[in-house]
Design an enzyme around this catalytic site. Structure first.
Site, PDB file in Angstrom:
ATOM      1  N   HIS A   1       8.594   8.376 -73.268  1.00  0.00           N
ATOM      2  CA  HIS A   1       9.352   8.640 -74.501  1.00  0.00           C
ATOM      3  C   HIS A   1       9.927   7.367 -75.081  1.00  0.00           C
ATOM      4  CE1 HIS A   1       9.395  12.589 -72.409  1.00  0.00           C
ATOM      5  NE2 HIS A   1       8.931  12.918 -73.598  1.00  0.00           N
TER       6      HIS A   1
ATOM      7  N   GLU B   1       8.051  15.454 -65.102  1.00  0.00           N
ATOM      8  CA  GLU B   1       8.857  14.445 -65.784  1.00  0.00           C
ATOM      9  C   GLU B   1      10.115  14.186 -64.974  1.00  0.00           C
ATOM     10  OE1 GLU B   1       9.822  15.059 -70.002  1.00  0.00           O
ATOM     11  OE2 GLU B   1      11.854  14.487 -69.448  1.00  0.00           O
TER      12      GLU B   1
ATOM     13  N   ASP C   1      -1.727  22.544 -67.514  1.00  0.00           N
ATOM     14  CA  ASP C   1      -0.341  22.193 -67.867  1.00  0.00           C
ATOM     15  C   ASP C   1       0.475  23.437 -68.176  1.00  0.00           C
ATOM     16  OD1 ASP C   1      -0.958  19.476 -67.761  1.00  0.00           O
ATOM     17  OD2 ASP C   1      -1.574  19.431 -69.871  1.00  0.00           O
TER      18      ASP C   1
ATOM     19  N   GLU D   1      10.828  27.487 -70.904  1.00  0.00           N
ATOM     20  CA  GLU D   1      11.311  27.879 -72.233  1.00  0.00           C
ATOM     21  C   GLU D   1      11.406  29.396 -72.414  1.00  0.00           C
ATOM     22  OE1 GLU D   1       9.351  25.551 -75.191  1.00  0.00           O
ATOM     23  OE2 GLU D   1       9.349  27.244 -76.571  1.00  0.00           O
TER      24      GLU D   1
HETATM   25  N1  GLN Z   1      -2.028  17.049 -71.005  1.00  0.00           N
HETATM   26  C1  GLN Z   1      -1.063  16.908 -72.027  1.00  0.00           C
HETATM   27  C2  GLN Z   1      -1.017  15.472 -72.499  1.00  0.00           C
HETATM   28  O1  GLN Z   1      -1.178  14.600 -71.721  1.00  0.00           O
HETATM   29  C3  GLN Z   1       0.316  17.328 -71.558  1.00  0.00           C
HETATM   30  C4  GLN Z   1       1.363  17.247 -72.639  1.00  0.00           C
HETATM   31  C5  GLN Z   1       2.712  17.807 -72.265  1.00  0.00           C
HETATM   32  O2  GLN Z   1       3.014  18.021 -71.142  1.00  0.00           O
HETATM   33  N2  GLN Z   1       3.564  18.050 -73.213  1.00  0.00           N
HETATM   34  O3  GLN Z   1      -0.801  15.205 -73.648  1.00  0.00           O
END
Ligand code: GLN
Ligand code: ZN
Length: 764
Positions: free
Chosen positions: A703, A676, A610, A616
């Site tokens: 979310h 996302e 990830d 950022e």
């Molecule tokens: N692998 C992490 C999860 O599923 C990814 C979280 C994220 O992208 N913020 O929680």
């Protein structure tokens, strides 16, 4: 008439409370467990404690209005009356929290990251018809509250230019928050068009504060440290020209931070404001001569790290600034909002490390000490020469300087690594035998209260390692069984052993330490405890392998190994500042690469790394962005390119601002990218649909507690299939499922699987 600026100050202070008192009070209020009076009392006490503490530490210039129930940008919108009609409510707090968190049937305002920090602010909505009106209640109340304690304060506000630059065009005037060209609406409206109206509200506010007897006001303009157009610079000139020429007003400090003012410095210098705040940690004193006649509020103590300042160096900077500009006051580089409260409380840390730490309290003490030294030293003091009668505690340096240099550069440039995607795709198809439109998740499954309690009990020594581990194993068994039952194609173990996607790795790598009380506000009531990356990073032993192996042993379907990428681990930690960031990221990349290799060796066929924080760390100045993205991508590729062609590498990004770094995401060269897309679907698909590899645009917005129906998911997938060929489309939620309940997750995933099955049939 104007009193001179105090010798020492800070631009802002943490407000969540040393023990996250505000978090608890807010959550209890939101859940209806306590009333408004309790919340207000907690807030009042936190403000009082902060002011008293700052005064006790000897700080002369105390800030006020740095408290917030949720966010300072949202507070500014309220101050200006910029409250979209749909949120208005008789109860002002209900209005406020509706904007922040949504209300019955109304989505909240968008939230995004505050410059290059991990703090998220609420994005105000401004339209051509927004009616501005002054609501000065909050800053006035804080001034009076402090005065009742015998303390004079300097109200802190977001300045008009930054406020408007951070706002988005209100929907209805534009095609919504995700308008393809950012804050512009089709008719060319941008929030900055409303500058004159907004400045008039600030003018009235300054009048009221002057009437209240306030001597100084701080207007924060961090947006000026990024590249600005001539029109935007003209807006700065107009705004501060107008405010500066007001007859009845407090003296003005315009504070910049997170970098150099660049072209904006001479513009501000030409306006009648009395003081300008400069970030002299990230920025330089370049052009400071232009500020002669004003006070330079010199940010020499970093608000972005947790290390003790090099007082010698800071003092030299202060002297140089004083020689060139005249009047200098000592300050922090930015608000201390971004650091924890008090390093003294971290009694569990190695004393040698604790010695090197400065959290907010210690930073205030440094500011005060520097102000004393600056006043004591004659102007003729030569920077660099030791001060008479005073030996300054230099920061003890960690060992790494002596460590042998490893050849980073060659590796970064030769990250050619893997076979071409076409070759990999064939090898992986054969190896994994996945159906068309494979269904997977992003990694985490709901974290039950039971698990969290067990982790706390383990940390407190109340239960043993073995008891905890058997709980984790039981959880993995359930998560695997659930996914098999639902019919997912690439499974995950659910990450039950992880408290947090960064802290977990920090706890298992050398060179990191974790704090007990080092909470930093992330947004609203949410805080994180960033680990301290203080030494050379090494992986003493495999971290995730046994869990991955166990999960894989429970099923014949592929289970993804799940890792956090090097940029994200570094972005969400406090990082040593004696090495270039790039070097630190590559050290972490080494560790991740070892872990990836061990996972592959353990028989894991799909590995996800990830990198949600890639965006950022993008530098605020365009000129520096390409270089960053180049090494960030190289670090990722170094971490992931050691595997054979039939091992499938996934990556995941979120926070809906991916469209700004598409080329870099593409360059990560992951076999599958999940992203996302709940909030910017159309735009995102248009752009990433062109990726020549696997793509999983999220089809379930995690979310929200809402469970999408199968029809809805099917529609989203059908839409995606217009840009992404079926052979490359993956089906997955937007992000990890950690914050949802099992009830929601089960229902949602069942619908996701059902939708994928229907589409598969159509494509067969
Ligand atoms: N692998 C992490 C999860 O599923 C990814 C979280 C994220 O992208 N913020 O929680
Ligand atoms: Zn995510």
């Amino acid at each position: 008439m104007t009193s001179s600026f105090p010798a020492s100050t800070v631009l802002g202070y943490p407000r969540i409370g040393p023990d996250r008192e505000l978090k608890r009070a807010l959550e209890s209020y939101w859940e209806g467990r306590s009333g408004r009076a309790d919340l207000e009392e907690t807030a009042r006490r936190l403000r009082e404690d902060t002011w008293r503490r700052l005064a006790a530490l000897g700080l002369e210039g105390l800030p006020s209005n740095t408290f917030s129930y949720y966010d300072q940008v949202l507070d500014t919108a309220v101050l200006l009356g910029a409250v979209p009609g749909r949120y208005r409510h008789d109860d002002d707090l209900a209005t406020y929290f509706a904007m922040a968190r949504g209300a019955e049937g109304i989505a909240p305002l968008r939230m995004t990251k505050w410059f290059d920090t991990n703090y998220h602010y609420i994005v105000p909505e401004i339209g051509p018809d927004t009616v501005f009106s002054l609501d000065a209640a909050k800053p006035l109340a804080e001034v009076r509250e402090a005065r009742a304690l015998g303390l004079e304060t300097r109200p802190v506000l977001i300045g008009p230019v930054t406020f408007l630059l951070l706002s988005q065009a209100a929907p209805g005037n534009a095609d919504g928050p995700d308008s393809p060209d950012g804050p512009h609406s089709p008719d060319g409206f941008t929030p900055l068009d409303r500058l004159d109206d907004v400045v008039e509200v600030y003018a009235r506010l300054l009048g009221e504060l002057a009437a209240e007897g306030v001597g100084w006001v701080q207007l924060d303009e961090p947006a000026l440290v990024a590249d600005r157009t001539p029109a935007e610079l003209a807006a700065v000139e107009a705004a501060y020209g107008r405010l500066g020429r007001l007859e009845h007003r407090p003296a003005l400090l315009v504070a910049s931070y997170f970098g150099d003012l660049g072209d904006a410095l001479p513009v501000l210098a030409g306006t009648p404001v009395e003081a300008v705040g400069l970030d002299l940690v990230r920025g330089t004193a370049q052009g400071v001569d232009a500020l002669a006649g004003k006070t330079v509020v010199a940010g020499v103590v970093s608000g972005r790290d947790v290390w003790r300042a090099d007082l010698d160096r800071a003092l030299a900077t202060l002297h140089a600034a004083r020689e060139r500009a005249g009047r200098v006051a000592v300050s922090t580089s930015c608000s201390l909002l971004h650091v924890p409260y008090d390093a003294e409380r971290e009694t569990g840390l190695d004393p040698a490390l604790r010695e090197r730490l400065a959290f907010a309290e210690q930073k205030v003490a440094e500011v005060v000490e520097l102000a004393t030294l600056l006043t004591a030293a004659p102007d003729s003091h030569l920077p660099g020469r030791p001060l008479p009668g005073r030996s300054l505690p230099g920061r003890p340096l960690p060992g790494p300087a002596a460590a042998p240099e490893r050849p980073r550069t060659s590796r970064a440039c030769t990250a050619e690594g893997r076979a071409p995607y076409a070759v990999r795709a064939v090898a992986q198809a054969e190896h994994l035998k996945l159906p068309l439109l494979p269904v997977t998740t992003i990694g985490s499954f709901p974290q039950t209260g039971e698990l969290r309690r067990a982790r706390a009990a383990l940390a407190a020594g109340e239960i043993g390692e073995a008891a905890y581990e058997s709980m984790v194993r039981a959880e993995i068994e359930q998560v695997i069984a659930l996914q098999e039952r639902l019919g997912l194609d690439v499974l995950v173990h659910g990450e039950p052993e992880r408290n947090d996607m960064v802290q977990y790795f920090a706890e298992h790598l050398d060179g990191f330490a974790v704090t007990r009380h080092g909470w930093v506000q992330s947004y609203g009531s949410r805080c994180t405890r960033p680990p301290l990356l203080h030494g050379d990073v090494r992986r003493p032993e495999p971290i995730t392998v046994r869990w991955a192996r166990y999960a894989q042993s429970l099923t014949s379907k592929p289970v993804k190994g799940m890792l956090t990428g090097p940029v994200t681990i570094v972005a969400w930690s406090f990082v040593r500042d004696d090495l270039p960031l790039r070097e630190v990221v590559f050290q972490v990349a080494d560790a991740v690469r070892e872990e990836v290799g061990d996972l592959e060796e353990a028989g894991v066929r799909v590995i996800q790394v990830d990198e949600p924080a890639l965006r950022e760390l993008v530098p605020l100045r365009r000129a520096e962005q390409a270089a960053y993205l180049e090494w960030a991508v190289a670090a990722y590729r170094w971490a992931t390119s050691g595997v054979s062609e039939h091992t499938q590498i996934h990556t995941h990004l979120c926070y809906s601002d991916a469209d700004e770094i598409l080329a870099a995401i593409d360059a990560l060269d992951a076999d599958v990218t999940s992203i996302e897309s709940a909030r910017s679907r159309g735009r995102l698909l248009g752009a990433v649909g062109a990726f020549p590899r696997g793509l999983g645009p999220g089809v379930y917005d995690i979310h929200s507690p809402r469970v999408p129906g199968a029809g809805e998911v099917e529609r989203l997938l059908t839409e995606a299939l217009r840009t992404v060929p079926a052979e490359r489309l993956w089906v997955n939620p937007d992000c990890g499922l950690k914050t949802r309940s099992y009830e929601q997750v089960e229902a949602a995933l069942a619908h996701v699987v059902e939708a994928a099955a229907r589409l598969r049939e159509r494509h067969a």
